[in-house]
Each structure stands twice: as C-alpha cells, then as structure tokens.
Design a protein around this motif. Structure first.
Motif, short mmCIF file in Angstrom:
data_model
loop_
_atom_site.label_atom_id
_atom_site.label_comp_id
_atom_site.label_asym_id
_atom_site.label_seq_id
_atom_site.Cartn_x
_atom_site.Cartn_y
_atom_site.Cartn_z
N ILE A 56 0.85 -1.21 0.00
CA ILE A 56 0.00 0.00 0.00
C ILE A 56 0.87 1.25 0.00
O ILE A 56 0.63 2.21 -0.74
CB ILE A 56 -0.94 0.01 1.23
CG1 ILE A 56 -2.06 -1.01 1.06
CG2 ILE A 56 -1.53 1.41 1.47
CD1 ILE A 56 -2.98 -1.16 2.28
N TYR A 76 -1.51 6.30 -2.61
CA TYR A 76 -1.30 6.40 -1.16
C TYR A 76 -0.14 7.37 -0.88
O TYR A 76 1.03 6.99 -0.83
CB TYR A 76 -1.04 5.01 -0.56
CG TYR A 76 -1.14 5.00 0.96
CD1 TYR A 76 -2.39 5.04 1.59
CD2 TYR A 76 0.00 5.00 1.76
CE1 TYR A 76 -2.50 5.06 2.97
CE2 TYR A 76 -0.10 5.02 3.14
CZ TYR A 76 -1.35 5.04 3.74
OH TYR A 76 -1.45 5.08 5.11
N GLY A 80 3.80 7.58 10.47
CA GLY A 80 2.78 6.94 9.64
C GLY A 80 1.36 7.37 9.89
O GLY A 80 0.44 6.79 9.33
N SER A 81 1.16 8.34 10.79
CA SER A 81 -0.20 8.72 11.18
C SER A 81 -0.96 7.54 11.77
O SER A 81 -2.18 7.45 11.64
CB SER A 81 -0.99 9.31 10.00
OG SER A 81 -2.03 10.14 10.50
N SER A 82 -0.23 6.64 12.43
CA SER A 82 -0.91 5.55 13.13
C SER A 82 -1.79 6.10 14.25
O SER A 82 -2.76 5.45 14.65
CB SER A 82 0.11 4.58 13.71
OG SER A 82 0.83 3.96 12.65
N ASN A 94 -5.55 5.98 13.88
CA ASN A 94 -6.40 4.81 14.16
C ASN A 94 -7.23 4.97 15.43
O ASN A 94 -8.22 4.28 15.63
CB ASN A 94 -5.55 3.54 14.29
CG ASN A 94 -5.33 2.82 12.97
OD1 ASN A 94 -4.54 1.90 12.88
ND2 ASN A 94 -6.01 3.23 11.91
N TYR A 134 -7.51 5.34 -0.25
CA TYR A 134 -8.03 4.14 0.42
C TYR A 134 -8.88 3.29 -0.52
O TYR A 134 -9.53 2.33 -0.08
CB TYR A 134 -8.82 4.55 1.68
CG TYR A 134 -7.90 5.18 2.71
CD1 TYR A 134 -7.32 4.39 3.70
CD2 TYR A 134 -7.56 6.54 2.64
CE1 TYR A 134 -6.44 4.95 4.61
CE2 TYR A 134 -6.69 7.10 3.55
CZ TYR A 134 -6.13 6.30 4.54
OH TYR A 134 -5.25 6.85 5.44
N PHE A 173 -5.90 -6.02 1.57
CA PHE A 173 -5.43 -5.78 2.93
C PHE A 173 -6.59 -5.88 3.92
O PHE A 173 -6.50 -6.53 4.96
CB PHE A 173 -4.78 -4.40 2.96
CG PHE A 173 -4.39 -3.87 4.31
CD1 PHE A 173 -3.30 -4.39 5.00
CD2 PHE A 173 -5.09 -2.82 4.89
CE1 PHE A 173 -2.92 -3.87 6.23
CE2 PHE A 173 -4.71 -2.30 6.13
CZ PHE A 173 -3.63 -2.84 6.80
N GLU A 177 -11.55 -0.18 10.34
CA GLU A 177 -10.55 0.85 10.62
C GLU A 177 -11.13 2.25 10.51
O GLU A 177 -11.98 2.51 9.67
CB GLU A 177 -9.37 0.71 9.63
CG GLU A 177 -8.25 1.71 9.88
CD GLU A 177 -6.97 1.39 9.11
OE1 GLU A 177 -7.05 1.20 7.88
OE2 GLU A 177 -5.89 1.35 9.74
C1 AVJ Z 1 -1.15 2.67 9.27
C2 AVJ Z 1 -3.18 3.44 10.19
C3 AVJ Z 1 -1.70 4.97 9.17
O1 AVJ Z 1 -4.70 4.84 8.18
O2 AVJ Z 1 -3.57 5.24 6.37
C4 AVJ Z 1 -3.69 2.29 4.94
C5 AVJ Z 1 -3.49 2.11 7.52
N1 AVJ Z 1 -5.33 1.42 6.01
N2 AVJ Z 1 -4.62 1.95 4.06
C6 AVJ Z 1 -3.79 4.58 7.39
C7 AVJ Z 1 -4.14 1.95 6.18
C8 AVJ Z 1 -5.60 1.42 4.69
C9 AVJ Z 1 -2.83 3.43 7.73
N3 AVJ Z 1 -2.24 3.61 9.08
#
Ligand code: AVJ
Length: 318
Positions: free
Chosen positions: A49, A55, A159-161, A164, A204, A214, A278
């Motif tokens: 991704i 992305y 990563g902007s985790s 989530n 996305y 994914f 998510e």
């Molecule tokens: C890892 C949470 C930052 O939210 O962009 C990417 C995960 N999900 N494409 C996001 C994700 C679908 C990603 N993160």
C-alpha cells in the motif's frame, strides 16, 4: 541472527485476539480493531500500500523526514534512547537514525516476524547502535525493556498511526507516551492532514485493489487463527471519508444475508451489513496541537510538505 539485537517478546496471547474479535462482532455495528490486520501477509500488503501511487502519506512523510532531519536532530538532540512505536517502515527509521544518531534504538511492533526481520537488518547497517526489539501491542501499557542509563528519551510514532484512535483514545495514548518518555522527553509524530475528499478517497480505494486485499485479509486471518468460516467472496471492501468525524472509515460489507462462525460462535449478517475495520482520523495542524496540549505535551516544532498533505510534529512532554 545478528547478535547485537536483543529481543523481548510481550506478544499478546492468542486469547486476546479471540476475545476482542468475539466482542467486536457482537456489537450492533460490528467492528474488529485494525491492529489485527498485521499478520505476516497483512504486513506485506501494507508495505505494498505504501508504494501505491494513490497512497500519498508514506512518501510524503519520508520526504519531510529527509528535508528536515537536521532540524529534527536539533530539537530532539543526538545520542538519545529512541523508541519507535509500530516499527513498520525501515525507510523512515533509516532516515531518522542517520539524522538523530541515537545511542539506543528500541523498535516496538505487534508483528513478531516483521519486527525481527527489520531490527536485524537495521542493526547490521548501523554498527554501534544498540538495538532492543520489543514485540508488543503498544495500544496496551508497557514499560521500556531497557534502562535509559542517562540517555534522553525520545519516541517516534510515524505513519499517522495515531489516526487509528478515536480522539479521546488518541489523547490517552499520547498521555501514556508522555509517561514513557517522562518530563522533557520528546515525541516525533507523523500526522495525516485534512484535505480534499477526492485525494483521501483515492488513497483508500486504489485502482489495483491492494487496500481491498489488505482489508479482506483480516477475514482470512480469522479463518486461520480463530477457526472462522468467512467466505471472502461474499464480503467487499468499502472505504469512504466521513467528513463529520474527519476520518476515513474502512468496512467489510457482507453482500448477502448469512451466518458466519468464528471460534465456535455464530454471527448473523444482513445483506449490506458491515464490519467496521478501521478509522483513520485526519487532523488540522492546530487541531492536533490542541489534542497534544490536552495530553500534557507542548508543541515544539511542526514540519509539512509544500502541498500540506502530511505533518511531522516534535512535541515536548511536561
Ligand atoms: C497505518 C493506520 C496509518 O490509516 O492510512 C492504509 C493504515 N489502512 N490503508 C492509514 C491503512 C488502509 C494506515 N495507518
């Protein structure tokens, strides 16, 4: 295996995944936490991704780290103990290790194989760097596997985790990072920014369908690890920008009415009913800084790309 990597296994017990999945599938709006995406195949798909043309976050964040690494080193300081939460992308950490020159590097990741592989490779290319790899679910409290021994503490959460988490959980999570790094400790954090919904939607819903794979891989994993009988052909990927909540939502939508068995239980789906897999919150710079302040951090610096797609913040705790 490279002898300079110490490995600590705090891997969540399989029972945790079972309980969380059963709990989530029992809600009115069915949901499964996104941390379960990352089995071996899921981690590989996520890596794919990050290379997709649509992305933008990964390459934009890497660009920011490249352009401003020297300034980041000035704010964070060299010779620190650097904890990386969710050590996914080796490109980002390589860039940062070169700029910050930390003394100790502690990658933390839920995916054991992925973690071992990347920690071993990093230790090989940064001789002299002490590496302590911790396999853990960073969404539950954990301590450092090593003593700071006088090193300044810094955390890296790329990563902007953070996206989530719901904002309230994000705040609590930041508070916990604050406790981890302590007063004066730094946090370098990547945060995806609010932008036009077409760019967000495309990121996305990629043309090659990697994000769909994914998402669906979660069901494959549940089938294998929790004796599930999801028929993947009867579920489809759906991702959209929820502007009211300022988040991308990913769902797996059942095309048909059906009952699926997981861990010995039955879960009924109406046709069109979804599992929310998510949320990916998007912030403004000011909105994120306000959240950080609520968690006890002060905003030291913020860097962005020229298109203002993505931001990297340096926060100071206390
Ligand atoms: C890892 C949470 C930052 O939210 O962009 C990417 C995960 N999900 N494409 C996001 C994700 C679908 C990603 N993160």
């Amino acid at each position: 295996m490279n002898p300079s990597v110490c490995f600590y296994d705090y891997q969540p017990a399989p029972a945790d995944m079972r309980a969380e999945v059963i709990h989530g599938l029992s809600q009115d709006q069915k949901r499964i936490p996104p941390k379960f995406f990352y089995d071996r195949r899921g981690s590989r798909l996520f890596d794919a991704i990050t290379e997709l043309p649509e992305y933008y976050p990964t390459r934009t964040e890497i660009g920011i780290l490249h352009s401003h690494g020297a300034e980041m080193a000035e704010v964070v300081g060299r010779g620190a103990l650097l904890v990386e939460l969710g050590s996914g992308s080796s490109l980002k950490i390589r860039c940062l290790l070169e700029a910050l020159e930390p003394a100790v590097y502690v990658p933390v990741d839920i995916s054991r194989d992925h973690l071992m592989e990347s920690a071993t490779k990093l230790a090989a290319s940064f001789p002299g760097l002490e590496v302590h790899a911790a396999c853990a679910d960073y969404s539950v409290p954990f301590g450092l596997p090593v003593e700071p021994n006088g090193h300044d503490l810094a955390a890296f959460f790329p990563g902007s985790s953070i996206g989530n988490f719901d904002p309230a959980d994000a705040r609590h999570f930041l508070e916990r990072i604050g406790t981890l790094v302590g007063p004066g400790g730094k946090l370098l954090i990547g945060v995806d920014l609010v932008k036009d919904s077409r760019t967000l939607h495309a990121a996305y819903n990629d043309a090659q369908g990697v994000t769909a794979d994914f998402n669906l891989n979660l069901l494959r994993r549940i089938n294998r690890e929790l004796e599930g009988d999801f028929d993947l052909a009867t579920f489809e990927h759906n991702a959209f920008f929820n502007a009211d909540e300022s988040r991308i939502e990913m769902h797996l939508v059942s095309r048909i009415e059906q009952t699926v068995r997981v861990a010995g239980r039955g879960f009924a789906f109406r046709a069109g009913e979804s599992i929310h897999t998510e949320s990916s919150y998007k912030y403004t710079i000011e909105g994120f800084q306000a959240l950080a302040r609520q968690a006890g951090f002060e905003a030291a610096r913020c860097w962005t790309d020229t298109k203002q797609l993505f931001s990297v913040h340096c926060l100071r705790f206390g």
